[in-house]
Design an enzyme around this catalytic site. Sequence first.
Site, PDB file in Angstrom:
ATOM      1  N   SER A  84       0.815  -1.264  -0.120  1.00 52.67           N
ATOM      2  CA  SER A  84      -0.070  -0.097  -0.290  1.00 52.67           C
ATOM      3  C   SER A  84       0.806   1.258  -0.047  1.00 52.67           C
ATOM      4  CB  SER A  84      -0.837  -0.024   1.262  1.00 52.67           C
ATOM      5  OG  SER A  84      -0.100  -0.029   2.481  1.00 52.67           O
ATOM      6  N   LYS A  89      -6.803   3.439   8.550  1.00 55.68           N
ATOM      7  CA  LYS A  89      -5.832   4.753   7.766  1.00 55.68           C
ATOM      8  C   LYS A  89      -6.283   5.811   7.828  1.00 55.68           C
ATOM      9  CE  LYS A  89      -3.438   1.164   4.935  1.00 55.68           C
ATOM     10  NZ  LYS A  89      -3.217   0.455   3.636  1.00 55.68           N
TER      11      LYS A  89
END
Length: 842
Positions: free
Chosen positions: A730, A773
């Site tokens: 990511s 996140k």
Amino acid sequence: MGSSGGIQIPNRLPLLLSHEGVLLPGSTVRFSVDSPRNMQLVSQRLLKGTSLKSTIIGVIPNTRDPGQDIDDLPALHKIGTAGVAVQVVGSNWPKPHYTLLITGLCRFSVTSLLKERPFVLAEVEQLDKLEQYMTPSTHSVSAEDGELGELSQRFYQAAVQLLGMLDMSVPVVAKFRRLLDSLPRETLPDVVASMIRTSNKEKLQVLDAVSLEERFKKALPLLNKQIEGLKLLQKTRKINPDNEKRVLSVRKGGVFPGRQFNLEDEDEDEDGDDTASLERKVHNANMPDAALKVCRKELKRLKKMPQSMPEYALTRNYLDLMVELPWSKSTKDCLDIRAARTLLDNDHYAMDKLKKRVVEYLAVRQLKTSLKGPILCFVGPPGVGKTSVGRSVARTLGREFHRIALGGVCDQSDIRGHRRTYVGSMPGRIINGLKTVGVNNPVFLLDEVDKLGKSLQGDPAAALLEVLDPEQNHSFTDHYLNVAFDLSQVLFIATANTTATIPPALLDRMEVLQVPGYTQEEKVEIAHRHLIPNQLEQHGLTPQQLHIPQDTTQAIISSYTREAGVRSLERKIGAICRAVAVKVAEGQRLAKTNTVTENSTQHKDKAAPPEMPIVIDHIALKDILGQPLFELEVSERLTLPGVALGLAWTPLGGEIMFVEASRTEGEGQLTLTGQLGDVMKESAHLAISWLRANAKTYQITNMVGGSDPLEGTDIHLHFPAGAVTKDGPSAGVTIVTCLASLFSGRLVRSDVAMTGEITLRGLVLPVGGIKDKVLAAHRAGVRRVILPKRNEKDLEELPANVRADLDFVMAANLDEVLNASIDGGFPGPSGSLTHSQLTSKL
């Protein structure tokens, strides 16, 4: 009665001091031997002897406490019984002892003691004829013997009357019949007194009766008492021959209750009562037929087993457990959905997914009464309330709650139990938990299921497969029980910090519910609804003494904690409460001192107690907790090209992650630091390759102005917090943005954070952990978040206020990422051209 003529016993006999019974001539009794003198007698005389004479010993009744046998020898009873030891059994459990089976021969009197150590040896005089107990009946006492003959006849008739009231199918009754027919009349008082229910004191009276006439007089009332007792029992219970065996073997006060014909021993009677009580419990436990069959088999073995055998205790413990298990006991569920919603909302703030699932279960239970318990798995960072919400679910349903901590368990026997063949065997935690709660439909919390170990003793995660499978757990078999138990009504809730360490087969059996970290606003609400009142109560304070405003709570959350849960927040609030408690306690002491000295002129100089309530502002917060531990320094960090802000997911929740890059003259080498995993290293190589391939399109040059960014240039990529291992795909878009900023010399916006996987074609692929996140970005003060377009569906899980505060850029390719992240946009191909090219490729 003299001892002249006939068979004689030895003149010198070792004496066994009996604490637990009286041996009469003609009877056979078991004696348990554990005192020092008696143990020495067995080991040195009985076990080492080789002749028949060495097996003959004297048994003297001793009424003194056996624990005092170590001291001086007590005064011996004047009359004892000579007997032959027909069996000796030794055991070390529960302590070293011998069990002797002794058959009485005749009476003797002690004339003198020869020695006291290591065992008692005495000179004795025989009082009975030994032949009378060994020869067939000669009816030597006849009616012509006057009063003795009359006593003998009455005793014989009473014995026959008692025999007629009993069932001959009982073995001990048949033995009584044979003895009555075969033995001489003069031996009957001893034999009958040893067989019927009599106390030790009554037996002692029969033993002391040396003359035959006195012996008949002592034994006849005992026999008549037994006849009257049996008549009364038959009258009140209406006993018939079919159930007489059961009554006589169970009921205390029966005539022949036990396994052997010397069944007067009180311990054996109590054992019979215990066994009968256990048998009733087994039949009342409503267990399935298979379990009942096993229990009956074990009960039958238990009845035949002497208490001194170690296996007796093991079998008894097994049956006690089988009886205590809740085979058919259950609690009634509270199915009021409105009340359940209210209770869940009062106990926990947020956690909407979990509350919704509980309400759904209640709704289905209302429509269908027989419903298998769901198997849920709450996955989330520490401190978010996974364990406490499990307890809250149990309270909402009105069920019993039991927590099983699985962290560090590395033995499958902890789950399934040990087989009963092992010493110290015990059932597993599942069966133990059911025994503890006492119902078969509790809420079981399997805590930290992701931290199970594995060892030579097996894999407990594999043992849990049967427990957590709805198609198998209706017949869960514990190794200790060895019979199936139905777990289908148990509501299992497992908790874990991550699913990565849970075996796939186990994870497949559970319904996973993600429990994300809290936003700052949720933490403020949780603090004021739950944490602050709880800490005030624990520290003996009241809201009238301490007040923490919301902006102070906000400052604690942002400057003194950095976590997904609320554990550190609770500790900080506890520190504030302790500091205030000191002030309050000192103020009360000052107030008392001022009251005592109010007439003095010095009390004006004393410090005044603090005003209530004590309000915690930012200055007080700094005094109590010290300097802030965390600062929002995002805007300060991004003042140079080659720095970008990424988003990472950890088991503790989301975190922001900086990516730094620098270039120097060199040979085109790429250096990566910061404890990176293989996947993240590959992402860095992907980013370099894509930038080199598109250098002309995006007007990227090297240090000397060439079109290849790596020509004559060394690149160094660093991920700060070098001690923390990092891996995953990511960070791809963050690396590309960082390198593009470095090569172009343009700054990345200070309020932008991003996440997403990249491909060589420049596409941005979806990643996981979006909610954690984004919450981390929101906590860090970020205003714009760049996410993969295919993660747009995950934004629905975000709280409304977070969605309103942040500007989301959903990027399908790297061109959109660079335009949104680089200050003032990034030169490149037109958006329409890029879009059409990408569309054609897709």
